[in-house]
Design a protein around this motif. Structure first.
Motif, PDB file in Angstrom:
ATOM      1  N   GLN A  44      -4.730  -1.345  -7.387  1.00 11.43           N
ATOM      2  CA  GLN A  44      -5.868  -0.658  -7.762  1.00 11.43           C
ATOM      3  C   GLN A  44      -5.827   0.676  -7.020  1.00 11.43           C
ATOM      4  O   GLN A  44      -4.812   0.949  -5.772  1.00 11.43           O
ATOM      5  CB  GLN A  44      -6.840  -1.488  -7.097  1.00 11.43           C
ATOM      6  N   ILE A  45      -6.568   1.743  -7.604  1.00 10.24           N
ATOM      7  CA  ILE A  45      -6.517   2.966  -7.067  1.00 10.24           C
ATOM      8  C   ILE A  45      -7.404   2.914  -5.714  1.00 10.24           C
ATOM      9  O   ILE A  45      -8.688   2.536  -5.872  1.00 10.24           O
ATOM     10  CB  ILE A  45      -6.794   4.071  -8.222  1.00 10.24           C
ATOM     11  N   VAL A  53      -2.239   3.622  -4.231  1.00  4.61           N
ATOM     12  CA  VAL A  53      -2.251   2.331  -4.919  1.00  4.61           C
ATOM     13  C   VAL A  53      -2.086   1.272  -3.779  1.00  4.61           C
ATOM     14  O   VAL A  53      -1.085   1.232  -3.027  1.00  4.61           O
ATOM     15  CB  VAL A  53      -1.112   2.362  -6.009  1.00  4.61           C
ATOM     16  N   LEU A 111      -0.256   8.153 -13.554  1.00  8.54           N
ATOM     17  CA  LEU A 111      -1.424   8.723 -12.652  1.00  8.54           C
ATOM     18  C   LEU A 111      -1.747  10.026 -12.552  1.00  8.54           C
ATOM     19  O   LEU A 111      -2.796  10.342 -12.556  1.00  8.54           O
ATOM     20  CB  LEU A 111      -0.886   8.227 -11.065  1.00  8.54           C
ATOM     21  N   THR A 129      -7.529   9.824  -7.960  1.00 12.51           N
ATOM     22  CA  THR A 129      -6.148  10.481  -8.303  1.00 12.51           C
ATOM     23  C   THR A 129      -6.548  12.193  -8.041  1.00 12.51           C
ATOM     24  O   THR A 129      -7.693  12.670  -8.283  1.00 12.51           O
ATOM     25  CB  THR A 129      -5.337  10.184  -9.487  1.00 12.51           C
ATOM     26  N   ASP A 181      -1.799  -3.135  -3.635  1.00 13.94           N
ATOM     27  CA  ASP A 181      -1.750  -4.383  -4.343  1.00 13.94           C
ATOM     28  C   ASP A 181      -2.520  -5.549  -3.531  1.00 13.94           C
ATOM     29  O   ASP A 181      -2.189  -5.720  -2.259  1.00 13.94           O
ATOM     30  CB  ASP A 181      -0.245  -4.812  -4.334  1.00 13.94           C
ATOM     31  N   ARG A 188       0.645  -1.166  -0.021  1.00  8.34           N
ATOM     32  CA  ARG A 188      -0.097  -0.098   0.145  1.00  8.34           C
ATOM     33  C   ARG A 188       0.851   1.281  -0.002  1.00  8.34           C
ATOM     34  O   ARG A 188       1.883   1.544   1.052  1.00  8.34           O
ATOM     35  CB  ARG A 188      -0.876   0.005   1.237  1.00  8.34           C
ATOM     36  N   ARG A 213      -8.088  -0.332 -11.961  1.00  9.42           N
ATOM     37  CA  ARG A 213      -6.755  -0.991 -12.065  1.00  9.42           C
ATOM     38  C   ARG A 213      -5.787  -0.433 -12.817  1.00  9.42           C
ATOM     39  O   ARG A 213      -6.036   0.194 -13.893  1.00  9.42           O
ATOM     40  CB  ARG A 213      -7.273  -2.538 -12.872  1.00  9.42           C
ATOM     41  N   ALA A 261       2.590   4.949 -11.477  1.00 10.84           N
ATOM     42  CA  ALA A 261       2.130   3.631 -10.556  1.00 10.84           C
ATOM     43  C   ALA A 261       3.431   2.931 -10.269  1.00 10.84           C
ATOM     44  O   ALA A 261       4.097   2.443 -11.201  1.00 10.84           O
ATOM     45  CB  ALA A 261       1.082   2.741 -11.408  1.00 10.84           C
TER      46      ALA A 261
END
Length: 369
Positions: free
Chosen positions: A189-190, A210, A113, A194, A212, A85, A106, A184
């Motif tokens: 995933q966002i 972001v 970004l 943004t 994972d 994270r 995704r 990124a």
């Protein structure tokens, strides 16, 4: 009537003599058992099983227990966390000129970004390149003149330094231009939108978060007594609060206990290829370990000795004896204790009224199942 008084006095004296001097004989004639005979009868009887004849004996209830091998499953309560994270920050100042990505999108590693307005940075790069060309020409000329002896060696050295400084300015300008595009750091995933178009970012301002989600990480906590049963690489079963069952592998066991809870952190990697497991879900982990001999006793049987150690009062050869014990697990049926002999007689009633060496009058209750 004087003779009546004399007779009465004689009768009263006789009764007093018989009641005092011939008491036992009179009681025997009447069929009443004397104190000596009662004591003799008690001494000759078997009495209560395990009872002491000591006048100071305390009546207690004892439960006989035989140690059983208990599946030593380590239970950890914790939560699910994203493996990675990252809050992606701006490294330079600028206004956003890119359209925002919405939360849940995704992204791939290296995907754009946020993009910042370049401003005067291209001009700064052009200026640095021009100064480099100038410094390069001066350095070459001074080198030739120095070789022929028409200029001082120090002048050539100064021109070479100017050339290197110009090269550094170019690299700095190129690096500043590279910071305009915020990318990124990994596939993920966002978590939040943004930065919005037109927003002004300062160095350290957040562009996006972001996360994972594959694999996920289970974070649990294990007690001091059970931490030695957990090792990296051990398989773990995780049950989410939603009821979903997962399998994974322990990746980390902390070497330092939490100062407040005295528990140790345990991390486990859980595959999440479809990304259905959410960050922050409450979960319970179970790690199988070797069985341990333990006794199941009522929780009410637990007591403390003068040193504050937790344990049991046992009946040993008709006397009380304290035995310290370790807690393995709590259950609805009782508490499992370790570090005890294989066979014990546990005082389950009256344990708080005895001390080591206290004579006991024992009554047995049903054995531990």
């Amino acid at each position: 009537m004087r003779w009546v008084s004399i007779v009465s006095a004689v009768v009263v004296g006789g009764v007093l003599y018989a009641s005092i001097m011939e008491r036992d004989r009179l009681l025997a004639i009447a069929g009443v058992e004397t104190e000596g005979e009662a004591a003799a009868d008690i001494d000759s009887s078997d009495g209560v099983i395990g009872a002491s004849t000591d006048a100071n004996a305390i009546s207690v209830v004892v439960q006989r227990s035989v140690a059983q091998d208990v599946d030593n499953t380590v239970v950890l309560r914790g939560r699910m966390e994203a493996e990675r994270r990252v809050e992606v920050m701006a490294e330079t100042m600028g206004r956003i000129i890119s359209e925002p990505l919405r939360r849940g999108a995704r992204v791939r590693a290296g995907q754009l970004l946020c993009e910042l307005d370049p401003g005067t940075r291209p001009a700064a790069l052009a200026e640095a390149e021009a100064r480099y060309r100038e410094a390069e020409a001066n350095a070459e000329a001074s080198e030739r003149l120095s070789e022929r002896g028409f200029t001082a060696e120090t002048t050539a050295i100064a021109n070479r330094a100017s050339l290197q400084a110009a090269q550094a300015l170019i690299e700095q300008a190129e690096l500043e231009l590279g910071r305009l595009k915020i990318l990124a750091p990994f596939d993920g995933q966002i978590e939040s939108d943004t930065a919005e178009f037109g927003a002004l970012l300062q160095p350290g301002s957040e562009c996006a978060t972001v996360i994972d989600l594959n694999p996920m990480k289970f974070v649990g906590f294990v007690t001091e007594r059970m931490v030695d049963f957990v090792e990296p690489g051990a398989p773990i079963s995780v049950r989410l609060i939603t009821g979903q069952e997962l399998e994974g592998e322990v990746t980390f066991v902390s070497f330092s206990a939490d100062p407040d809870t005295r528990t140790f952190r345990v991390d486990a990697s859980i595959p999440n290829p479809d990304r259905t497991i959410r960050d922050g879900l409450t979960a319970e982990g179970r790690i199988s370990a070797a069985g341990t001999p333990a006794h199941l006793v009522p929780q009410s049987a637990l007591t403390l000795d003068d040193a504050g150690r937790l344990g049991l009062q046992l009946a040993v050869d008709g006397a009380a004896q304290f035995a310290s014990a370790g807690v393995l697990r709590d259950t609805d049926e009782g508490i499992w204790l370790t570090d005890l002999p294989d066979e014990i007689d546990v005082i389950v009633t009256g344990q708080n009224f005895v001390v080591d060496g206290q004579p006991l009058a024992v009554t047995y209750t049903g054995p531990s199942e």
